[in-house]
Design a protein around this motif. Sequence first.
Motif, mmCIF file in Angstrom:
data_model
loop_
_atom_site.group_PDB
_atom_site.id
_atom_site.type_symbol
_atom_site.label_atom_id
_atom_site.label_comp_id
_atom_site.label_asym_id
_atom_site.label_seq_id
_atom_site.Cartn_x
_atom_site.Cartn_y
_atom_site.Cartn_z
ATOM 1 N N UNK A 50 43.592 27.156 -1.071
ATOM 2 C CA UNK A 50 42.799 26.619 0.020
ATOM 3 C C UNK A 50 41.505 25.992 -0.443
ATOM 4 N N UNK A 51 40.944 26.506 -1.514
ATOM 5 C CA UNK A 51 39.663 26.016 -2.029
ATOM 6 C C UNK A 51 39.777 24.579 -2.533
ATOM 7 N N UNK A 52 40.993 24.125 -2.807
ATOM 8 C CA UNK A 52 41.182 22.764 -3.314
ATOM 9 C C UNK A 52 40.759 21.703 -2.291
ATOM 10 N N UNK A 53 40.798 22.068 -1.009
ATOM 11 C CA UNK A 53 40.395 21.125 0.029
ATOM 12 C C UNK A 53 39.374 21.802 0.942
ATOM 13 N N UNK A 54 38.096 21.685 0.624
ATOM 14 C CA UNK A 54 37.058 22.378 1.391
ATOM 15 C C UNK A 54 36.904 21.878 2.822
ATOM 16 N N UNK B 126 37.872 44.590 0.980
ATOM 17 C CA UNK B 126 38.568 43.860 -0.084
ATOM 18 C C UNK B 126 38.569 42.358 0.185
ATOM 19 N N UNK B 127 38.878 42.004 1.435
ATOM 20 C CA UNK B 127 38.973 40.590 1.794
ATOM 21 C C UNK B 127 37.630 39.893 1.643
ATOM 22 N N UNK B 128 36.594 40.500 2.166
ATOM 23 C CA UNK B 128 35.265 39.882 2.096
ATOM 24 C C UNK B 128 34.787 39.762 0.653
ATOM 25 N N UNK C 141 35.154 34.075 -4.652
ATOM 26 C CA UNK C 141 35.657 32.709 -4.795
ATOM 27 C C UNK C 141 34.722 31.665 -4.191
ATOM 28 N N UNK C 142 33.612 32.126 -3.608
ATOM 29 C CA UNK C 142 32.641 31.198 -3.040
ATOM 30 C C UNK C 142 33.149 30.467 -1.807
ATOM 31 N N UNK C 143 33.912 31.165 -0.967
ATOM 32 C CA UNK C 143 34.550 30.537 0.181
ATOM 33 C C UNK C 143 33.961 30.980 1.518
ATOM 34 N N UNK C 144 32.761 31.529 1.490
ATOM 35 C CA UNK C 144 32.174 32.064 2.724
ATOM 36 C C UNK C 144 32.092 31.017 3.841
ATOM 37 N N UNK C 145 31.696 29.792 3.494
ATOM 38 C CA UNK C 145 31.508 28.765 4.522
ATOM 39 C C UNK C 145 32.816 28.124 4.954
ATOM 40 N N UNK C 146 33.876 28.324 4.189
ATOM 41 C CA UNK C 146 35.174 27.706 4.514
ATOM 42 C C UNK C 146 36.095 28.667 5.257
ATOM 43 N N UNK C 147 35.703 29.926 5.347
ATOM 44 C CA UNK C 147 36.585 30.966 5.860
ATOM 45 C C UNK C 147 36.131 31.460 7.226
ATOM 46 N N UNK C 148 37.096 31.607 8.142
ATOM 47 C CA UNK C 148 36.866 32.225 9.445
ATOM 48 C C UNK C 148 37.904 33.329 9.639
ATOM 49 N N UNK C 149 37.588 34.294 10.506
ATOM 50 C CA UNK C 149 38.442 35.473 10.644
ATOM 51 C C UNK C 149 38.884 35.672 12.083
ATOM 52 N N UNK C 150 40.116 36.169 12.228
ATOM 53 C CA UNK C 150 40.653 36.550 13.531
ATOM 54 C C UNK C 150 41.431 37.850 13.366
ATOM 55 N N UNK C 151 41.526 38.618 14.448
ATOM 56 C CA UNK C 151 42.313 39.849 14.395
ATOM 57 C C UNK C 151 42.601 40.355 15.799
#
Length: 249
Positions: free
Chosen positions: A108-112, A135-137, A143-153
């Motif tokens: 996923x990081x390949x396309x920010x 673990x997930x966080x 991987x430096x993906x904080x701004x690219x990642x959103x969470x649902x549950x």
Amino acid sequence: MKNVFLLIFVFSTLLMTAQTRIIAHRGYFQAQIPTAENSLKALQNAQALKVYGSEFDVRRSADGILVVNHDEHHGDMEIAETPYEDLKKLMLSNGEKLPTLKQYLKHGKRDPEVKLIVELKPAKTKILEDEIVKQTLQLVKKLGLESQTEFISFSLNICREIRKQEPDSVVHYLNGDLSPQQLKDENLNGLDYHYKLLTEKHPEWIREARALGLKTNAWTVNDPEIYHQLKNQGIDFVTTNIPEQLLKN
């Protein structure tokens, strides 16, 4: 009075120009050449479409490896009770190995430009859910993906724990049993509910959520007519198995 009319005009213009954005459900697996849902290829397909985000499901193996899979079972193996070494022996329908979360996030990081919409599946105990969140966080941060990642549950505990461990994270609740005001009180970012709840039972929740500064999403919208209905209601996002079709509408 002139200023009032100007404000009304600006607000109306914003509503008319606001776009409902598309999230690919479990990646874009129903492409021209179909592939396995939640596979790396499905994520790649979603990235090629340039949708807002690609959603995928996360579970934890018996030996603590986070994997991407929707169902509790992979074949006849219960993921929570099976080591990853055994899980990866059973290939997905497209020939890929069952991906780990680490592999998925790296891809996923390949396309920010395409958000990674991480659905953390409920676990058997609160302790286990809290550990999965941790673990997930940690992996997302590494991987430096904080701004690219959103969470649902569907788990309110998981949503609460994400916000507790990482207050700046974006978290939407899936279960459909909380009103916009209750979500606001929980300090969550918005709702992500089944489309029938928002078109039939509580259509007012989209408007109420907007007034509270919350985002709105509906799943799983695979009918262009339903998409247009939600769009006219002012929904922010829809999650769909047919992202390419809805992008044309």
